[in-house]
Motif scaffolding. Structure first.
Motif, PDB file in Angstrom:
ATOM      1  N   ASP A 122      -6.098  13.284   1.065  1.00 20.31           N
ATOM      2  CA  ASP A 122      -6.367  14.292   0.044  1.00 20.31           C
ATOM      3  C   ASP A 122      -6.329  13.615  -1.328  1.00 20.31           C
ATOM      4  N   ALA A 123      -7.345  13.843  -2.131  1.00 16.29           N
ATOM      5  CA  ALA A 123      -7.421  13.214  -3.457  1.00 16.29           C
ATOM      6  C   ALA A 123      -6.243  13.602  -4.340  1.00 16.29           C
ATOM      7  N   ARG A 124      -5.576  14.722  -4.050  1.00 14.57           N
ATOM      8  CA  ARG A 124      -4.426  15.156  -4.838  1.00 14.57           C
ATOM      9  C   ARG A 124      -3.150  14.405  -4.477  1.00 14.57           C
ATOM     10  N   ASN A 125      -3.143  13.678  -3.369  1.00 17.90           N
ATOM     11  CA  ASN A 125      -1.927  13.063  -2.837  1.00 17.90           C
ATOM     12  C   ASN A 125      -1.746  11.639  -3.390  1.00 17.90           C
ATOM     13  N   GLN A 126      -1.439  11.564  -4.672  1.00 17.63           N
ATOM     14  CA  GLN A 126      -1.341  10.269  -5.354  1.00 17.63           C
ATOM     15  C   GLN A 126      -0.224   9.392  -4.789  1.00 17.63           C
ATOM     16  N   LYS A 127       0.924   9.968  -4.447  1.00 14.83           N
ATOM     17  CA  LYS A 127       2.019   9.143  -3.916  1.00 14.83           C
ATOM     18  C   LYS A 127       1.610   8.452  -2.628  1.00 14.83           C
ATOM     19  N   SER A 128       0.918   9.184  -1.765  1.00 18.27           N
ATOM     20  CA  SER A 128       0.466   8.558  -0.524  1.00 18.27           C
ATOM     21  C   SER A 128      -0.609   7.514  -0.799  1.00 18.27           C
ATOM     22  N   MET A 129      -1.463   7.761  -1.774  1.00 21.51           N
ATOM     23  CA  MET A 129      -2.462   6.745  -2.126  1.00 21.51           C
ATOM     24  C   MET A 129      -1.776   5.476  -2.623  1.00 21.51           C
ATOM     25  N   ASP A 130      -0.707   5.639  -3.402  1.00 21.52           N
ATOM     26  CA  ASP A 130       0.049   4.473  -3.876  1.00 21.52           C
ATOM     27  C   ASP A 130       0.611   3.682  -2.690  1.00 21.52           C
ATOM     28  N   TRP A 131       1.162   4.382  -1.688  1.00 23.01           N
ATOM     29  CA  TRP A 131       1.677   3.724  -0.496  1.00 23.01           C
ATOM     30  C   TRP A 131       0.561   2.967   0.220  1.00 23.01           C
ATOM     31  N   LEU A 132      -0.602   3.608   0.355  1.00 22.96           N
ATOM     32  CA  LEU A 132      -1.723   2.964   1.039  1.00 22.96           C
ATOM     33  C   LEU A 132      -2.151   1.681   0.339  1.00 22.96           C
ATOM     34  N   LEU A 133      -2.298   1.756  -0.965  1.00 17.72           N
ATOM     35  CA  LEU A 133      -2.725   0.578  -1.722  1.00 17.72           C
ATOM     36  C   LEU A 133      -1.687  -0.529  -1.614  1.00 17.72           C
ATOM     37  N   TRP A 134      -0.397  -0.165  -1.678  1.00 18.22           N
ATOM     38  CA  TRP A 134       0.653  -1.161  -1.489  1.00 18.22           C
ATOM     39  C   TRP A 134       0.524  -1.822  -0.112  1.00 18.22           C
ATOM     40  N   GLY A 135       0.178  -1.028   0.897  1.00 21.14           N
ATOM     41  CA  GLY A 135       0.097  -1.544   2.271  1.00 21.14           C
ATOM     42  C   GLY A 135      -1.175  -2.319   2.587  1.00 21.14           C
TER      43      GLY A 135
END
Length: 170
Positions: A122-135
Motif C-alpha cells: 500500500d502506497a500509504r504504508n511508509q514504514k513498511s516501505m522503509d523496511w523493504l528498502l532496508w532489506g
C-alpha cells in the motif's frame, strides 16, 4: 532478547495464541493495508498468510510477538510472495536494530526456495516501505486502483540468483 520462531516447529494452539496477540496489536498501517488488499480482518489475514506459506517465522522480543513474516509459492516459477506484518514494537529503535542485525539469513533462506521475492505494498504504508528498502527490495511498479478499496499500491521485488560455481556448466 530477540528470537525467531520457525512456525514449522510451533504447535497449532501456540501458533493461534501468537497470531491472536499480533492481530490485536498490529500497526495501524498494516491493518489499513490488510483491509485495502483483502477486505478481511487482521486475524484472518495472518492465519491465511501463514497457512499458504512455505516458510514463516514469528519474531519475539523478550517473549512478546512483534512481527510475523514468510513467503508463499506463486504461479510464477522461481518467484515467491513475501510478506511481513508487525506491531508498533518492531519500529522501536532497539528492536528495529536487533531485527536488522538478524534478518538477512532469513531472506537468504527464502531465496534458496525462490530467486525472486515479490509482493504488493500500500502506497500509504511508509514504514513498511522503509523496511523493504532496508532489506534490499526495490519498488518497481505503481498499481493504481488495487484491491477492493481501489488504492494505489506498488509492486516490490528482490532478486538473488542462485550461486553457480565458476567451473559448473551454465
Amino acid at each position: 532478547m530477540i528470537e525467531y520462531l520457525d512456525l514449522r516447529e510451533v504447535d497449532g494452539g501456540t501458533l493461534l495464541g501468537l497470531l491472536s496477540h499480533l492481530a490485536e496489536n498490529l500497526r495501524p498501517s498494516d491493518i489499513d493495508e490488510i483491509q485495502a488488499t483483502t477486505g478481511t480482518g487482521p486475524m484472518q489475514a495472518l492465519v491465511e498468510s501463514v497457512a499458504v506459506s512455505e516458510r514463516a517465522w514469528i519474531i519475539r522480543v523478550d517473549g512478546e510477538p512483534v512481527c510475523v513474516f514468510g513467503a508463499a509459492p506463486t504461479e510464477f516459477p522461481g518467484a515467491g510472495s513475501v510478506w511481513m506484518m508487525g506491531t508498533s514494537r518492531m519500529d522501536e529503535r532497539p528492536v528495529a536494530l536487533s531485527i536488522c542485525r538478524n534478518f538477512r539469513p532469513y531472506l537468504a533462506e527464502l531465496h534458496k526456495l525462490w530467486p525472486i521475492l515479490f509482493n504488493f505494498i500500500d502506497a500509504r504504508n511508509q514504514k513498511s516501505m522503509d523496511w523493504l528498502l532496508w532489506g534490499g527490495f526495490q519498488i518497481i511498479e505503481a498499481l493504481p486502483n488495487h484491491g477492493p478499496e481501489g488504492r494505489l499500491f506498488f509492486t516490490f521485488s528482490r532478486y538473488e540468483p542462485p550461486c553457480v560455481h565458476p567451473s559448473s556448466p551454465a
